[in-house]
Design a protein around this motif. Sequence first.
Motif, PDB file in Angstrom:
ATOM      1  N   ASP B  83       0.843  -1.187   0.000  1.00  0.00           N
ATOM      2  CA  ASP B  83       0.000   0.000   0.000  1.00  0.00           C
ATOM      3  C   ASP B  83       0.883   1.243   0.000  1.00  0.00           C
ATOM      4  N   LEU B  84       0.238   2.418  -0.026  1.00  0.00           N
ATOM      5  CA  LEU B  84       1.009   3.659  -0.139  1.00  0.00           C
ATOM      6  C   LEU B  84       1.906   3.880   1.075  1.00  0.00           C
ATOM      7  N   ASP B  85       1.444   3.506   2.258  1.00  0.00           N
ATOM      8  CA  ASP B  85       2.266   3.714   3.457  1.00  0.00           C
ATOM      9  C   ASP B  85       3.614   3.008   3.329  1.00  0.00           C
ATOM     10  N   VAL B  86       3.575   1.766   2.866  1.00  0.00           N
ATOM     11  CA  VAL B  86       4.821   1.009   2.703  1.00  0.00           C
ATOM     12  C   VAL B  86       5.660   1.648   1.595  1.00  0.00           C
ATOM     13  N   LEU B  88       5.749   4.705   0.658  1.00  0.00           N
ATOM     14  CA  LEU B  88       6.343   5.965   1.128  1.00  0.00           C
ATOM     15  C   LEU B  88       7.497   5.700   2.087  1.00  0.00           C
ATOM     16  N   ASP B  89       7.345   4.699   2.957  1.00  0.00           N
ATOM     17  CA  ASP B  89       8.438   4.362   3.875  1.00  0.00           C
ATOM     18  C   ASP B  89       9.690   3.983   3.091  1.00  0.00           C
TER      19      ASP B  89
END
Lengths: 407, 116
Positions: B83-86, B88-89
Motif C-alpha cells: 500500500d502507499l504507506d509502505v 512511502l516508507d
Amino acid sequence: MNELERAVADAHRREWAFVLAATARVTGDLDLAEECVQDAYLAALDAWTRDGVPGKPGAWLTRTATRKALDLLRRDKVFRAKMPLLVEPDPEMDLTDATDEIPDDRLRLIFTCCHPALAREAQVALTLRLVCGVATPDISRAFLVSEPTMAARLTRAKKKIAAARIPYRVPGPADLPERLDAVLSVIHLLYTTGHTAPSGAGLVRADLVERAITLARMLLALMPDEPEVRGLLALLLLTDARRAARTDAEGRLVLLADQDRSLWDHAAIAEGRDLAVAAFRTGRVGRYAVQAAIASLHAVTPTDWPQVVGLYDLLLRIWPSPVVALNRAVAVAMADGPETALAEVERLAADDRLAGYHYLPAVRADLLRRLSRFEEAADAYRAAIALADNDAEREFLQSRLAEVVSG
Amino acid sequence: MPQYAVIIHSPAPADPAALTPDYLALLERYPAQIEELGGKEIAGFALEAGTTATSIRGDVVTDGPFTEAKEVVAGFFVLEAPDLDVALDIAKLNPACADGGVEVRPLFAWAPDGRA
C-alpha cells in the motif's frame, strides 16, 4: 419537522461516521460507500414510518447501506475492477446478518481522511464530508469556494485514496504520533476557521465550531489514552466558552479584558479545565494541552500572568514557532510591562516567517499605545489594518487607530 | 499488489558519473532495505546527466530537460508494495531524498475489460 424526520436527522448527526466507516470496509470504495449510506438514510424515512424507529438505528442503517452496496457490486462487476481501499485481512463480518455487533471503523475512516499524502485542504474537506456527513454545498460555503470547486476537491481526494492505495487502517505505534497530529491539526483548523472566519463578515461560523468540538469528542471517546486528544478538546471548549462575549451586539470585537464574564459558558470552562488537568497528569503534555492550560488561566480573574508566561515558555520548547513567541510577548507585557514586551516584539519583527501576519503590527501598535508613543502606534495600526482580512478585527483596529490619532 | 513509479529528482545536472562514494554506498544498501520493508523492485533505471536530454514541445526541439528546474529527473524504478504507506516508507529511505527528492506515483492499472 415531524418526529420521524427528527429521528432520521438525529441518526444522521450521531451515526453517520459509524455507518459510513463500516460500509466503506465492506465496499472497499469510499465513493460507493457514501452513495449507499445516503440511500440508507433516505430508505430510513419510509421504513421507520412503517415499522417504527429501530432500537439501534446505526446498526439498521449500516445493514441497509451494506446490502445496497453488495447488490450494486453483484450487479455491476465494473466496481470490482476499481482498485479497492485496502482493508487488513481480518475475518470479515457478514453485516447483512441480523447481528448487533458491528465493528467500529470510525478511526480507520478518520485516519484515512487525514492521511499525510493528501493536501491539508483535501483532508479538511474529506473529514467534513465523510466523517461529519456535511453536504458538499455546505462545506463549500464554509470555506468560501464555489460548489463545483469543492466537489472537484473531494472527488480528486477520493480518487487519490483509491488509485494510490492509501490504506484504510489505523496507523501502527511507530507512525501514530505524527499521524494523530495531522488529525488534531485538521480538527483545530476546522475550529479556527469557524472561530475567526479568515475573511468576510461575521466572526464565527458556528457550524464549523460545533463540528470541530463534536469531532474532538468523538476522537476522545475512540482514543481515551491520548493526552493530546484530551488537550485539544480542552482547548476548543475553553476557547469556545467565551464565544458569546467575543463580539458585542453590533458584531464588534471585544477584548478579553473587557468581556462580560457572565456571558461565558462556565460549564464548558469547567469541563475544559478538568480535561487539561487530566492531560497534564499523564506527564506527556503536548502543544494542545499547554494551550488549553493557558486558556484556562485566562478564564480566571485576576489572571496569573507570570504563570501564563511560564506556560508559554513550556509551549515554545514543545513547539518553537514565532507565532507562539508573539503570544508570549503579549503575556510578558501583562507580567512585566509593555517596555520589556516591545523589545521582544521588535526582535520577532525581524523573523521573515511573521511577515504578513497582521497580529504582529497589531501587538506592536498596542504596546506603543500603552507607552504613549502615539505616532509610531498609529503607523503600526495602519500596517495591521492593511493586513487584516476579517471585518470585525479590521473595525476594532480602526477604532484604536482613531483613538491614538486623536491622542 | 499495487505498483508505483518512484521517480528520482536530483540537483541538475544529475550526472550519475559524479555520484559521491557515500551516495553509492547508500545506493548499494537500498535493495536490501526495500525487501526488508515488504516491497519489491520490479525494474529500475538511472539516466545520463540532464545536459544530455533533448525535449520536444509541439514541434520545437530544445536542448535540455523538459521542465526548467533546480532538480531534474535522474532515474526511476518500479516498486511493488502492499500500500502507499509502505511505498512511502521505502521512498523516504532513497538516498536522493537528502539533496533532491522522489515522487511516488501509482502505475495506472488497466482493468481486464479495458476500462479504468
